[in-house]
Design an enzyme around this catalytic site. Structure first.
Site, PDB file in Angstrom:
ATOM      1  N   ASP A  84       0.347  -1.091  -0.264  1.00 15.22           N
ATOM      2  CA  ASP A  84      -0.251  -0.373   0.205  1.00 15.22           C
ATOM      3  C   ASP A  84       0.882   1.314   0.097  1.00 15.22           C
ATOM      4  O   ASP A  84       1.652   1.755   0.774  1.00 15.22           O
ATOM      5  CB  ASP A  84      -0.629  -0.094   1.307  1.00 15.22           C
ATOM      6  CG  ASP A  84      -1.977   0.826   1.379  1.00 15.22           C
ATOM      7  OD1 ASP A  84      -2.307   1.627   0.390  1.00 15.22           O
ATOM      8  OD2 ASP A  84      -2.370   1.650   2.588  1.00 15.22           O
ATOM      9  N   HIS A 207      -9.495   5.383  -2.042  1.00 14.03           N
ATOM     10  CA  HIS A 207      -8.075   5.013  -0.707  1.00 14.03           C
ATOM     11  C   HIS A 207      -9.544   5.801   0.501  1.00 14.03           C
ATOM     12  O   HIS A 207     -10.393   6.384  -0.045  1.00 14.03           O
ATOM     13  CB  HIS A 207      -7.329   5.659  -0.918  1.00 14.03           C
ATOM     14  CG  HIS A 207      -6.667   4.887  -1.725  1.00 14.03           C
ATOM     15  ND1 HIS A 207      -5.480   4.378  -0.550  1.00 14.03           N
ATOM     16  CD2 HIS A 207      -6.333   4.824  -2.678  1.00 14.03           C
ATOM     17  CE1 HIS A 207      -4.561   3.707  -1.590  1.00 14.03           C
ATOM     18  NE2 HIS A 207      -5.233   4.188  -3.002  1.00 14.03           N
ATOM     19  N   GLY A 208      -9.177   5.334   1.934  1.00 10.37           N
ATOM     20  CA  GLY A 208      -9.462   6.294   2.728  1.00 10.37           C
ATOM     21  C   GLY A 208     -11.078   5.592   3.344  1.00 10.37           C
ATOM     22  O   GLY A 208     -11.767   6.333   3.219  1.00 10.37           O
ATOM     23  N   GLY A 209     -11.727   4.839   2.972  1.00  9.31           N
ATOM     24  CA  GLY A 209     -12.711   3.617   2.697  1.00  9.31           C
ATOM     25  C   GLY A 209     -13.425   4.356   4.452  1.00  9.31           C
ATOM     26  O   GLY A 209     -14.223   3.647   4.480  1.00  9.31           O
ATOM     27  N   ASN A 229      -9.997   0.982  -0.069  1.00 10.36           N
ATOM     28  CA  ASN A 229      -9.374   0.447   1.049  1.00 10.36           C
ATOM     29  C   ASN A 229      -9.940   0.572   2.077  1.00 10.36           C
ATOM     30  O   ASN A 229     -10.453   2.035   2.199  1.00 10.36           O
ATOM     31  CB  ASN A 229      -8.544   0.896   0.627  1.00 10.36           C
ATOM     32  CG  ASN A 229      -6.941   1.034  -0.611  1.00 10.36           C
ATOM     33  OD1 ASN A 229      -7.812   0.172  -1.525  1.00 10.36           O
ATOM     34  ND2 ASN A 229      -6.240   1.245  -0.595  1.00 10.36           N
ATOM     35  N   ASN A 231      -8.741   0.757   6.477  1.00 11.14           N
ATOM     36  CA  ASN A 231      -7.500   0.361   7.692  1.00 11.14           C
ATOM     37  C   ASN A 231      -8.190   1.275   8.957  1.00 11.14           C
ATOM     38  O   ASN A 231      -8.262   0.623   9.524  1.00 11.14           O
ATOM     39  CB  ASN A 231      -6.652   1.243   7.088  1.00 11.14           C
ATOM     40  CG  ASN A 231      -5.216   1.039   8.047  1.00 11.14           C
ATOM     41  OD1 ASN A 231      -5.409  -0.081   8.837  1.00 11.14           O
ATOM     42  ND2 ASN A 231      -3.795   1.443   7.824  1.00 11.14           N
TER      43      ASN A 231
HETATM   44  P1  13P Z   1      -8.330   4.418   5.957  1.00  5.93           P
HETATM   45  O1  13P Z   1      -7.593   4.648   7.364  1.00  5.93           O
HETATM   46  O2  13P Z   1      -9.033   5.753   5.788  1.00  5.93           O
HETATM   47  O3  13P Z   1      -9.773   3.615   5.751  1.00  5.93           O
HETATM   48  O4  13P Z   1      -7.811   4.578   4.370  1.00  5.93           O
HETATM   49  C1  13P Z   1      -6.997   3.243   4.129  1.00  5.93           C
HETATM   50  C2  13P Z   1      -6.483   3.288   3.288  1.00  5.93           C
HETATM   51  O5  13P Z   1      -6.714   4.133   2.190  1.00  5.93           O
HETATM   52  C3  13P Z   1      -4.883   2.587   3.309  1.00  5.93           C
HETATM   53  O6  13P Z   1      -4.307   3.083   1.464  1.00  5.93           O
END
Ligand code: 13P
Length: 287
Positions: A84, A207-209, A229, A231
């Site tokens: 990533d 990204h930034g799910g 994504n 995280n």
């Molecule tokens: P979040 O931490 O906001 O879920 O984003 C995860 C991400 O985009 C990893 O590349």
């Protein structure tokens, strides 16, 4: 089965759903994501940031652990092990360590340099059968030390990078890593629609799910997003469940301090978050 992300994402794009990338940090995380995906018969992408790779002692440890875990748990669904937000050097390290997919985040380079480096990585990934994600524009906030200003991608630059033959493309559309601030204006569907039109069949990555409202997720998928994504949300669920266990004093009862007991609520919480996301993304039963 460890595979590149190409086939699962091509199918997702054609079938109008998205495959989740869940970032992993340790054995519990990896096991929770793999078991949930297997139970739900969903393809899955395990994301590893350079910081998490380092934390787990190196990309080779991660790749060997994931491969062994797939075998020992009898995982049959397609699993991609993906770097990533990789640096140029990190990409080469992961290729060597046995990852099946990499992201080269060249978004902070001038576009010509991003193109040159991406082109070189397309060649090597094609030779070795890995999938490759590229980024244009940037994702706001911070992802394990990678900071972005959150500028929306230029659709022409997206086409330039897509035409190099990458597998999937992350385009900045106002998305942010971590929690969204209360005054967040939302995703720029205008940018997403313009990028989608330029890049045709190329699977797009969101990204930034964490914390994106369900209706926005569904709309993003309808406009060509095939990989999402997540995280922070797993980290928050894990932390909350672990806090609850300790605050209730369960670590003080019998052998409640045994790490296999202490980490179980957090492990179950990650599983629940992953399940919720897979259901929302529509990837359940698509393995
Ligand atoms: P979040 O931490 O906001 O879920 O984003 C995860 C991400 O985009 C990893 O590349």
């Amino acid at each position: 089965m460890l595979v590149s992300a190409k086939e699962m994402l091509t199918k997702a794009k054609a079938g109008h759903y998205a495959v989740g990338q869940f970032n992993i940090n340790n054995l519990e995380w990896t096991k929770a994501v793999l078991l949930t995906a297997e139970e739900l018969k969903s393809p899955v992408i395990l994301g590893v940031s350079e910081g998490a790779g380092k934390y787990m002692t190196g990309f080779k440890t991660v790749a060997d652990m994931v491969k062994a875990m797939i075998e020992c748990l009898g995982i049959t669904i397609p699993v991609a092990l993906h770097l990533d937000h990789g640096t140029y050097e990190g990409c080469y390290k992961c290729i060597e360590a046995g990852f099946s997919s990499i992201m080269f985040d060249g978004s902070h380079y001038p576009i010509n340099e991003n193109v040159e480096k991406t082109k070189e990585l397309v060649k090597i990934c094609n030779e070795k059968g890995l999938s490759l994600e590229a980024e244009v524009g940037s994702i706001g906030g911070e992802e394990d030390g990678v900071v972005g200003m959150g500028e929306c991608a230029d659709p022409d630059e997206c086409k330039m990078i897509a035409d190099l033959g990458v597998t999937m493309l992350a385009a900045g559309i106002g998305n942010i890593h971590g929690k969204y601030p209360a005054n967040w204006p939302g995703l720029s569907f205008e940018t997403l629609a313009a990028v989608s039109e330029k890049v045709g069949d190329m699977p797009l990555v969101l990204h930034g799910g964490t914390g994106i409202p369900e209706d926005m997720i569904k709309k993003a998928i309808s406009l060509g997003v095939s990989k999402i994504n997540v995280n922070t949300e797993c980290q928050l669920s894990f932390a909350a469940a672990t806090r609850k266990y300790i605050e209730e004093g369960k670590d003080l009862i019998g052998k409640g301090f045994d790490p296999r007991k202490l980490l179980t609520p957090g492990f179950e919480a990650i599983k629940a978050t992953v399940k919720e996301k897979m259901e929302l993304f529509g990837s359940v039963g698509k393995a």
